[in-house]
Design a protein around this motif. Sequence first.
Motif, short mmCIF file in Angstrom:
data_model
loop_
_atom_site.label_atom_id
_atom_site.label_comp_id
_atom_site.label_asym_id
_atom_site.label_seq_id
_atom_site.Cartn_x
_atom_site.Cartn_y
_atom_site.Cartn_z
N UNK A 112 0.93 -1.25 -0.14
CA UNK A 112 0.17 -0.15 0.08
C UNK A 112 0.79 1.24 0.04
N UNK A 113 1.84 1.08 0.65
CA UNK A 113 2.73 2.49 0.82
C UNK A 113 3.56 2.71 -0.54
N UNK A 114 3.89 1.58 -1.12
CA UNK A 114 4.44 1.73 -2.44
C UNK A 114 3.55 2.44 -3.51
N UNK A 115 2.34 2.03 -3.54
CA UNK A 115 1.37 2.43 -4.22
C UNK A 115 1.14 3.73 -4.29
N UNK A 116 0.67 4.08 -2.90
CA UNK A 116 0.38 5.66 -2.78
C UNK A 116 1.39 6.59 -2.66
N UNK A 117 2.58 6.15 -2.41
CA UNK A 117 3.96 6.96 -2.33
C UNK A 117 4.28 7.55 -3.83
N UNK A 118 4.09 6.43 -4.58
CA UNK A 118 4.30 6.79 -6.07
C UNK A 118 3.28 7.65 -6.50
N UNK A 119 1.82 7.48 -6.37
CA UNK A 119 0.81 7.99 -6.77
C UNK A 119 0.90 9.84 -6.48
N UNK A 120 1.40 10.03 -5.16
CA UNK A 120 1.67 11.16 -4.82
C UNK A 120 2.92 11.76 -4.78
N UNK A 121 3.91 11.19 -5.49
CA UNK A 121 5.42 11.61 -5.81
C UNK A 121 6.01 11.87 -4.34
N UNK A 122 5.85 11.05 -3.69
CA UNK A 122 6.73 10.84 -2.38
C UNK A 122 7.64 10.01 -2.15
N UNK A 123 9.15 10.44 -2.31
CA UNK A 123 10.27 9.61 -2.32
C UNK A 123 10.21 8.61 -1.01
N UNK A 124 10.57 7.39 -1.52
CA UNK A 124 10.57 6.53 -0.32
C UNK A 124 12.19 5.62 -0.42
N UNK A 125 12.70 5.26 0.69
CA UNK A 125 13.86 4.54 0.85
C UNK A 125 13.38 2.95 1.34
#
Length: 390
Positions: A112-125
């Motif tokens: 879920x985090x991958x999906x919505x971080x990508x949709x909202x242009x939020x970088x993740x490590x």
Amino acid sequence: MNILHVVPSFAPCFAHGGVVNASYQIAKKQLEAGHDVSVYTTDSCDKRLEFENNYNVDVDGIKVFYFRNISNTVKNKLTIDTPISSIKHIKKTIAKFDIVHIHEHRHSLAIATHRYAKKNNIPYVLQAHGSVLPFFQKEKMKDIFDKIWGFDILHDASRVFALTEVEKEQYLKMGVLDNKIEIVPLGINLDEYNNLPSKGKFKTKYNIDENNKIILFLGRIHEIKGLDLLIKSFNQIPHDNVKLVIVGGDYGFKEELVKLIEKFNLKDKIIFPGVLTGKDKIEALVDCNIFVMPSRYESFTTSGLEAMACNKPLILTKNNHIHTWVKDNAGLVCEFKEEDLSNCMKSLLNDDSLCEKFGKTGRELIENKYDWNKVEKQIESIYQKCIDEY
């Protein structure tokens, strides 16, 4: 920064292994550095975690959301988490964070985090904590997960954290680009080991003679840790004045160990104190003579760092990724064989000066490289690079 950590289990469920401790320590250090820190996790532990309000828990200043698993039993037995309520919350809140730090990647919170971080242009490590490749148990399930979600979660990360060079090679095998991989070790809170308790407290609690030497294991009682090998090897050494202490929670393997203990008639020589934390754990480390981690596979051993902070020599199998810098420096390294491990234990039990030498070198390594304060600064620098690139 406004930082979000996403992890399957979190404090106070330290019995669930090193990932819980690592994510907690990183989050705590970031809070101390002045950042706003939140954690999305599940309520899974040996017993389901319950709070007055699971979606607003203050853990030493960290804002923690413990999403409810549909079945805690399924989570613990099959390692399948089902925090359905998290999806809506992640979708609603992800955009407020500057950076997201996902711990491990084969779990539903990561999906879920991958999906919505990508949709909202939020970088993740992403920090896999030794679980990059799909091996040792449930390989088919892991392969299926990777084909549906795992590869995308790995490849879309702004950066991935490898604990060692060995883990970096594993990321490369999974198709992650070299320029996305950062070597970030684990650490310990060195402040907790600067004023050690006096010797003898652990021995007194467990009725161990002050002249007995202690070989200590500290970790999960799980097949992957190689404790069956440890008991078989311990049986091969003269143990009239030596005790083997196995500290940790049972992950379904203790019954096998008890059978071995009965077979070798070692009941009076081996102690199971259960899970030890805080000063109780440090007292065990202070009173031990040798720390042993005989793993079938181990990416990094934080408990080994804790032993080094207490000036103790290590014995590791070559299956531990950190063996390359431990060997003949902070301890001894052996093959995953009974005779090799027993010979290493004999060597250190009979050579106090070598133990002292390894203990001193190990402590210096901790001070120079494996203090959480230094690791946190490295992580913060990587976060900033990711944010600047977006």
